[in-house]
Design a protein around this motif. Sequence first.
Motif, PDB file in Angstrom:
ATOM      1  N   MET A   1       0.840  -1.174   0.000  1.00  0.00           N
ATOM      2  CA  MET A   1       0.000   0.000   0.000  1.00  0.00           C
ATOM      3  C   MET A   1       0.881   1.232   0.000  1.00  0.00           C
ATOM      4  N   ALA A   2       0.800   1.994  -0.990  1.00  0.00           N
ATOM      5  CA  ALA A   2       1.493   3.271  -0.972  1.00  0.00           C
ATOM      6  C   ALA A   2       0.724   4.208  -0.050  1.00  0.00           C
ATOM      7  N   LEU A   3       1.388   5.231   0.348  1.00  0.00           N
ATOM      8  CA  LEU A   3       0.765   6.218   1.217  1.00  0.00           C
ATOM      9  C   LEU A   3       0.337   7.424   0.396  1.00  0.00           C
ATOM     10  N   LYS A   4      -0.484   8.255   0.999  1.00  0.00           N
ATOM     11  CA  LYS A   4      -1.024   9.428   0.315  1.00  0.00           C
ATOM     12  C   LYS A   4      -1.072  10.584   1.306  1.00  0.00           C
ATOM     13  N   ILE A   5      -0.745  11.770   0.826  1.00  0.00           N
ATOM     14  CA  ILE A   5      -0.815  12.978   1.650  1.00  0.00           C
ATOM     15  C   ILE A   5      -2.110  13.701   1.293  1.00  0.00           C
ATOM     16  N   LEU A   6      -2.909  13.970   2.313  1.00  0.00           N
ATOM     17  CA  LEU A   6      -4.204  14.622   2.107  1.00  0.00           C
ATOM     18  C   LEU A   6      -4.046  16.128   1.878  1.00  0.00           C
ATOM     19  N   SER A   7      -5.095  16.743   1.372  1.00  0.00           N
ATOM     20  CA  SER A   7      -5.065  18.165   1.009  1.00  0.00           C
ATOM     21  C   SER A   7      -4.860  19.099   2.198  1.00  0.00           C
ATOM     22  N   ASP A  46      10.450  -0.086  10.776  1.00  0.00           N
ATOM     23  CA  ASP A  46       9.264  -0.840  11.181  1.00  0.00           C
ATOM     24  C   ASP A  46       7.963  -0.128  10.824  1.00  0.00           C
ATOM     25  N   LYS A  47       8.004   1.210  10.800  1.00  0.00           N
ATOM     26  CA  LYS A  47       6.815   2.017  10.492  1.00  0.00           C
ATOM     27  C   LYS A  47       7.204   3.107   9.505  1.00  0.00           C
ATOM     28  N   PRO A  48       6.258   3.605   8.725  1.00  0.00           N
ATOM     29  CA  PRO A  48       6.555   4.704   7.800  1.00  0.00           C
ATOM     30  C   PRO A  48       7.008   5.956   8.566  1.00  0.00           C
ATOM     31  N   SER A  68       0.504  -5.707  -0.597  1.00  0.00           N
ATOM     32  CA  SER A  68       0.816  -6.526   0.575  1.00  0.00           C
ATOM     33  C   SER A  68       2.224  -6.188   1.067  1.00  0.00           C
ATOM     34  N   LYS A  69       2.528  -6.611   2.281  1.00  0.00           N
ATOM     35  CA  LYS A  69       3.887  -6.422   2.814  1.00  0.00           C
ATOM     36  C   LYS A  69       4.904  -7.109   1.920  1.00  0.00           C
ATOM     37  N   LEU A  72       5.489  -4.973  -1.126  1.00  0.00           N
ATOM     38  CA  LEU A  72       6.285  -3.802  -0.740  1.00  0.00           C
ATOM     39  C   LEU A  72       7.747  -4.180  -0.573  1.00  0.00           C
ATOM     40  N   LEU A  73       8.011  -5.359  -0.009  1.00  0.00           N
ATOM     41  CA  LEU A  73       9.389  -5.825   0.140  1.00  0.00           C
ATOM     42  C   LEU A  73      10.019  -6.082  -1.226  1.00  0.00           C
ATOM     43  N   GLU A  74       9.262  -6.656  -2.156  1.00  0.00           N
ATOM     44  CA  GLU A  74       9.774  -6.866  -3.514  1.00  0.00           C
ATOM     45  C   GLU A  74      10.085  -5.530  -4.196  1.00  0.00           C
ATOM     46  N   LYS A  75       9.207  -4.549  -3.996  1.00  0.00           N
ATOM     47  CA  LYS A  75       9.447  -3.219  -4.560  1.00  0.00           C
ATOM     48  C   LYS A  75      10.727  -2.619  -3.975  1.00  0.00           C
ATOM     49  N   PHE A  76      10.894  -2.765  -2.647  1.00  0.00           N
ATOM     50  CA  PHE A  76      12.103  -2.294  -1.979  1.00  0.00           C
ATOM     51  C   PHE A  76      13.338  -2.939  -2.602  1.00  0.00           C
ATOM     52  N   LYS A  77      13.318  -4.272  -2.769  1.00  0.00           N
ATOM     53  CA  LYS A  77      14.472  -4.975  -3.333  1.00  0.00           C
ATOM     54  C   LYS A  77      14.777  -4.473  -4.742  1.00  0.00           C
ATOM     55  N   HIS A  78      13.741  -4.257  -5.526  1.00  0.00           N
ATOM     56  CA  HIS A  78      13.935  -3.744  -6.892  1.00  0.00           C
ATOM     57  C   HIS A  78      14.542  -2.338  -6.864  1.00  0.00           C
ATOM     58  N   LEU A  79      14.042  -1.481  -5.980  1.00  0.00           N
ATOM     59  CA  LEU A  79      14.552  -0.103  -5.891  1.00  0.00           C
ATOM     60  C   LEU A  79      16.010  -0.091  -5.442  1.00  0.00           C
TER      61      LEU A  79
END
Length: 85
Positions: A1-7, A46-48, A68-69, A72-79
């Motif tokens: 889950m990506a995060l989002k900043i509200l208006s 551990d937390k954003p 999923s976690k 997100l871990l796969e995305k981290f490894k790719h980055l």
Amino acid sequence: MALKILSGCINCDMCEPECPNQAISMGEKIYEINPDLCTECVGFYDKPTCISVCPIDVIITDPAHIESKESLLEKFKHLVNTDRI
């Protein structure tokens, strides 16, 4: 889950330097989070950290980018591998 900043963001500049993925940048009016770079700090913390430092609690899980976690871990490894090339 990506995060989002509200208006309601007040552009306090707290979140952007804390992001280990450099996923946060200034948009037209407020800071924005690039969902392709956001791992919710999985692989780093551990937390954003952006949520931890936001003084007005305007950073939420983005319902448009559910991950999923494990993904997100796969995305981290790719980055991390991309940064080393």
